[in-house]
Structure formats: structure tokens, C-alpha cells
Write an enzyme that holds these catalytic residues in place. Structure first.
Site, PDB file in Angstrom:
ATOM      1  N   TYR A 155       0.825  -1.207   0.000  1.00 16.12           N
ATOM      2  CA  TYR A 155       0.000   0.000   0.000  1.00 16.12           C
ATOM      3  C   TYR A 155       0.861   1.260   0.000  1.00 16.12           C
ATOM      4  CZ  TYR A 155      -3.869   3.029   1.605  1.00 16.12           C
ATOM      5  OH  TYR A 155      -4.825   4.010   1.737  1.00 16.12           O
ATOM      6  N   LYS A 159       0.735   4.083  -2.940  1.00 17.57           N
ATOM      7  CA  LYS A 159       0.322   5.451  -2.660  1.00 17.57           C
ATOM      8  C   LYS A 159       1.457   6.452  -2.879  1.00 17.57           C
ATOM      9  CE  LYS A 159      -4.005   4.844  -1.661  1.00 17.57           C
ATOM     10  NZ  LYS A 159      -5.034   5.307  -2.630  1.00 17.57           N
TER      11      LYS A 159
END
Length: 311
Positions: A155, A159
Site C-alpha cells: 500500500y 500510494k
């Protein structure tokens, strides 16, 4: 309504943050394409927006592939005749610490968040250029991508990568008059609901009450609706001069994140050899170490989670 006549796609908008973004865009006058992998969830979101007096349609497709991106743009054009706004919100979580994270855990998250943002933005920008539309693109980042977080290698990579792409795209899209930004939301989600630290805030939200001021003001932590206003603003004509930025929103707080810059700069004639760094490295680098991870303030006594939650 400043977005009247505009058409927006919001990926991953069947529920949660994405639905809040879609509802706010519709409230400001835009017709909205709802996207979800579940047809019933997407239909319910469309019905909710229509019940609010807005216009919406659904495209049920898993974000990631070029084919999915094409289906979304085609869905907007076929339903409403044009496309003006893209919000890339779709995402999944597969949280595990590094040694427990599998290739599939990594690839799935990268495919939806990072590749899905890439394919959807590429398709939307191609439409904007071909039709001379000065479109608006809003991608969704995360504090994890800005600072890191335990158990979120996949993640964090996705991001952080999104923000990197935004800075590049802002350069490439400037001539076409298209803006692209990253929003960094800090809001109650299915993930934060499981974290004891946020228990009192989530409980208040679920009761329909305002979150305690400590969360909203001191932490900048709030509801999905607290982020939706920023998304809609960046999609508007009034935000034409804002591009390539990472902007945080949560609770009562708004933040413009700095781009990475050197914390210190030193020079040595002939370059920095191993021997030179042995002599000076601790002083020159060690004195300027940057923080990692989110640093939360201690919870006031009245906002401490119950003993069972804390365990």
C-alpha cells in the site's frame, strides 16, 4: 452549483470514501459514473444519488486493466455525452508484514491502486486531449504513502507511486489545461474502525454525533464528508491554477504537503569516498535523520478505548 453540466467518474465509489466523493460531486451539479466490483452495491449508490436529486449511472468493473479504464470512459460518454472529471479512488488492502507478504498480496494492491490509477488517468487524459476538454483529475493518496506504516509495504509503495505520477503528469498535462492532484484523506474507514486508538471517534460517527474535538482538530481525523469538499473543489473551474499537489484533508484540518527536498547539503572536493563518510557521515547524515511513520498524540483520558478494545 459550480459543477453543473460536468460529468465525473469516481472509481471505487459504491461505498465509503468513494461514495462520499461521488455524492458531493453530484450535489455540486455533476453527473456521476459510479464504479464498483459488486453490481448491487453500485446500483444502491446510484439510487442514493438519484434520491438526493442527482444524476448517476454505474459501470461494474474491477479497476486495473486498460480494458476497465476504457469501459469507464465509454460509460461516461455513452450515458452523459462527455467526461470532465476523474477521481481515482478504487483500492484494496492486503496488509501483512514484509516476511509474511506474498507476491499475490503485493501484486493485487499494486494492480488496483497504482496500475489502476495509471490506466484510468491515461484513458481520461486521452479523451480530454482529443476533445479539447480542460479536465480535472483527482487521485487519492494516503498518509502511509507519505510517511510509511507498519505492515503496508504494498500500500505504501502504491500510494507513494501515485504522488510521484501526479507530479510527472502535472508537467505533461499543463499545456492541455488539465490539472491533476493527489488528495491525502484522513478519515474513518473500515480500516480505522479496527484501530482502538480511533474507537471513540468511530463510535461517535456511527451514532451520528460529531467526533470529539481532539480527533477533528488535533489529529485532523474526521468523516468521509470532510474530505469530499476538497475533492469537489479540485474538480471545479475555480481550482484551475492548482496542479501537481498533494493536499491533505481530515476533520477540521487542511494541509498542503511539501514535495521532497534536501534536509541538508554538504560538499567535498573530490566527492564523498567511503573513508570520508566514515569520518563525517554520522555528523552530516545522522544529525538530519527524518522521521518515519505517523506520530500520534497521546489520547486524553476520556478518549481512551475500553480495556477490551485496547487488548
Amino acid at each position: 452549483m459550480s459543477l453543473a453540466g460536468k460529468v465525473a467518474i469516481v472509481t471505487g465509489s459504491g461505498q465509503g470514501l468513494g461514495l462520499a466523493y461521488a455524492r458531493e460531486l453530484a450535489r455540486q451539479g455533476a453527473a456521476v459514473v459510479i464504479n464498483d466490483v459488486n453490481a448491487e452495491t453500485a446500483a444502491a449508490a446510484v439510487a442514493q444519488i438519484e434520491a438526493d436529486g442527482g444524476k448517476a449511472t454505474a459501470v461494474v468493473v474491477p479497476v486495473g486493466s486498460t480494458e476497465a479504464a476504457k469501459a469507464l470512459v465509454d460509460g461516461a460518454v455513452n450515458a452523459f455525452g462527455r467526461l470532465d472529471i476523474l477521481v481515482t479512488n478504487a483500492g484494496i488492502l492486503r496488509d501483512k508484514s514484509l516476511l509474511k507478504m506474498t507476491d499475490d498480496d503485493f501484486d493485487l494492491v499494486i494492480n488496483v491502486h497504482l496500475k489502476g490509477t495509471f490506466t484510468c488517468v491515461r484513458e481520461a487524459f486521452a479523451y480530454f486531449k482529443a476533445n479539447n476538454v480542460q479536465g480535472r483529475i483527482v487521485t487519492i493518496g494516503s498518509p502511509t504513502g507519505q510517511r510509511g506504516n507498519f505492515g503496508q509495504t504494498n500500500y505504501a509503495a502504491a500510494k507513494a507511486g501515485i504522488v510521484g505520477m501526479v507530479r510527472t503528469w502535472a508537467l505533461e498535462m499543463k499545456k492541455a489545461g488539465v490539472t491533476v492532484n493527489a488528495v491525502i484523506p484522513v478519515a474513518a474507514t473500515a480500516m480505522t474502525k479496527t484501530v482502538p486508538y480511533f474507537a471513540k471517534a468511530v463510535e461517535a460517527d456511527e451514532r451520528g454525533e460529531a467526533m470529539p474535538a481532539f480527533f477533528r482538530h488535533d489529529l485532523g481525523f474526521g468523516t468521509a464528508d470532510d474530505v469530499a469538499g476538497l475533492v469537489a473543489y479540485l474538480a471545479s473551474d475555480e481550482a484551475a491554477g492548482i496542479s501537481g499537489q498533494a493536499i491533505g484533508a481530515g476533520g477540521d484540518r487542511l494541509q498542503v504537503w511539501t514535495h521532497p527536498d534536501a534536509a541538508t547539503t554538504d560538499y567535498r572536493e573530490g566527492g564523498w569516498t567511503y573513508e570520508a563518510l566514515q569520518e563525517k557521515g554520522a555528523e552530516l547524515i545522522g544529525a538530519h535523520l527524518q522521521s518515519i511513520g505517523e506520530e500520534f498524540l497521546p489520547l486524553p483520558a476520556d478518549l481512551q478505548p475500553a480495556a477490551a478494545e485496547a487488548r
